[in-house]
Scaffold this active site. Structure first.
Site, mmCIF file in Angstrom:
data_model
loop_
_atom_site.group_PDB
_atom_site.id
_atom_site.type_symbol
_atom_site.label_atom_id
_atom_site.label_comp_id
_atom_site.label_asym_id
_atom_site.label_seq_id
_atom_site.Cartn_x
_atom_site.Cartn_y
_atom_site.Cartn_z
ATOM 1 N N TYR A 119 0.864 -1.175 0.000
ATOM 2 C CA TYR A 119 0.000 0.000 0.000
ATOM 3 C C TYR A 119 0.903 1.229 0.000
ATOM 4 O O TYR A 119 2.057 1.186 0.441
ATOM 5 C CB TYR A 119 -0.998 0.033 1.153
ATOM 6 C CG TYR A 119 -0.455 0.062 2.575
ATOM 7 C CD1 TYR A 119 0.450 1.024 3.006
ATOM 8 C CD2 TYR A 119 -0.904 -0.853 3.520
ATOM 9 C CE1 TYR A 119 0.909 1.066 4.306
ATOM 10 C CE2 TYR A 119 -0.455 -0.835 4.822
ATOM 11 C CZ TYR A 119 0.455 0.136 5.207
ATOM 12 O OH TYR A 119 0.912 0.165 6.505
ATOM 13 N N THR A 120 0.358 2.345 -0.502
ATOM 14 C CA THR A 120 1.175 3.557 -0.621
ATOM 15 C C THR A 120 1.385 4.248 0.713
ATOM 16 O O THR A 120 2.379 4.953 0.901
ATOM 17 C CB THR A 120 0.533 4.550 -1.599
ATOM 18 O OG1 THR A 120 -0.769 4.911 -1.102
ATOM 19 C CG2 THR A 120 0.408 3.953 -2.987
ATOM 20 N N GLU A 173 1.632 -1.247 -6.266
ATOM 21 C CA GLU A 173 1.229 -0.341 -5.189
ATOM 22 C C GLU A 173 -0.271 -0.089 -5.259
ATOM 23 O O GLU A 173 -0.822 0.200 -6.324
ATOM 24 C CB GLU A 173 1.965 0.997 -5.311
ATOM 25 C CG GLU A 173 3.449 0.937 -5.015
ATOM 26 C CD GLU A 173 3.765 1.114 -3.531
ATOM 27 O OE1 GLU A 173 2.804 1.235 -2.737
ATOM 28 O OE2 GLU A 173 4.963 1.137 -3.200
ATOM 29 N N HIS A 209 4.667 -7.075 1.027
ATOM 30 C CA HIS A 209 5.901 -6.365 1.351
ATOM 31 C C HIS A 209 6.360 -6.738 2.758
ATOM 32 O O HIS A 209 7.545 -6.908 3.025
ATOM 33 C CB HIS A 209 5.668 -4.856 1.239
ATOM 34 C CG HIS A 209 6.912 -4.041 1.152
ATOM 35 N ND1 HIS A 209 6.903 -2.666 1.306
ATOM 36 C CD2 HIS A 209 8.211 -4.377 0.926
ATOM 37 C CE1 HIS A 209 8.140 -2.206 1.173
ATOM 38 N NE2 HIS A 209 8.951 -3.217 0.940
ATOM 39 N N ASP A 237 2.900 -3.434 5.059
ATOM 40 C CA ASP A 237 1.939 -3.377 3.958
ATOM 41 C C ASP A 237 1.883 -4.691 3.168
ATOM 42 O O ASP A 237 2.875 -5.426 3.142
ATOM 43 C CB ASP A 237 2.248 -2.193 3.025
ATOM 44 C CG ASP A 237 3.683 -2.161 2.505
ATOM 45 O OD1 ASP A 237 4.608 -2.398 3.292
ATOM 46 O OD2 ASP A 237 3.870 -1.885 1.304
#
Length: 233
Positions: free
Chosen positions: A31-32, A95, A133, A143
């Protein structure tokens, strides 16, 4: 309407060649951690930030491609999965625009599923090679986080999901066989691996390591042992 099968090209300067002739055999989901797609895109395309990804998926399902699949995007950073220590050279980075605390939007998840189907078919990536990640960098990263629905992906053959078996006698040995990098000298390795494992497979769980953790990890290690054959990266 956004078409995840036809991503919009929005190039980032932050990439290079895959090292030693490596080819992607992993997909890493992120995720960003940012409020909106524009802010994330600005950062992923900023030369000074030195970060990027192959794809960015917006909340409304728009898919932006920033790095060609045969190039090495800078998304994973330091970490390891199995024997792979240069994860960037061996992976496709995706992402998802999300702060990490909010639900993932349905159009976004649908676009991810469509994108992943194409990637996995085109590149021959099996479901067990789709990781978080946080899997490859458990101490540094969290994330795509507890709100991401890994079981939904698994039901479509886009990831994997454990089933309870007899608990593993050695949780860390099973974790290592599944793919987590467990340092031999790390006396507190459970504290490093357990949170990452639970983020993905038991996001509702808390407390100390228990038999459910041991049972699920035993199944993952038995059915999906990481490929430890010698590779180029």
């Amino acid at each position: 309407m956004a078409d995840p099968e036809k991503p919009v090209w929005h190039p980032s300067p932050n990439f290079g060649p895959r090292r030693d002739g490596a080819e992607p055999d992993l997909i890493v989901l992120h995720y960003t951690g940012m409020d909106c797609a524009l802010s994330a895109l600005d950062r992923l395309c900023d030369p000074e930030a030195e970060v990027s990804a192959h794809y960015l998926i917006c909340e409304d399902g728009r898919v932006l491609q920033m790095v060609a699949e045969d190039m090495r995007a800078w998304h994973a950073g330091a970490g390891q999965w199995g024997d792979v220590t240069d994860v960037n050279s061996r992976s496709i980075g995706i992402e998802l625009v999300n702060t990490g605390t909010q639900p993932f939007a349905e159009p976004q998840v649908g676009a991810l599923e469509t994108l992943m189907r194409g990637l996995m078919a085109r590149l021959g990536i099996p479901p067990e090679r789709v990781i978080a990640h946080s899997d490859m960098a458990p101490i540094r990263k969290s994330d795509p986080g507890p709100r991401f629905d890994w079981r939904r992906l698994a039901l479509q053959g886009l990831s994997i999901w454990p089933r309870p078996v007899a608990p593993a006698e050695d949780f860390l040995d099973a974790a290592r066989r599944f793919g987590y990098a467990v340092a031999e000298s790390n006396t507190d390795a459970v504290a490093a691996i357990l949170p990452a494992f639970r983020l993905r497979f038991r996001p509702w769980a808390s407390g100390a390591l228990d038999d459910t953790d041991r049972a699920l990890m035993a199944d993952l290690a038995a059915r999906f042992p990481v490929d430890r054959a010698p590779r180029d990266a």
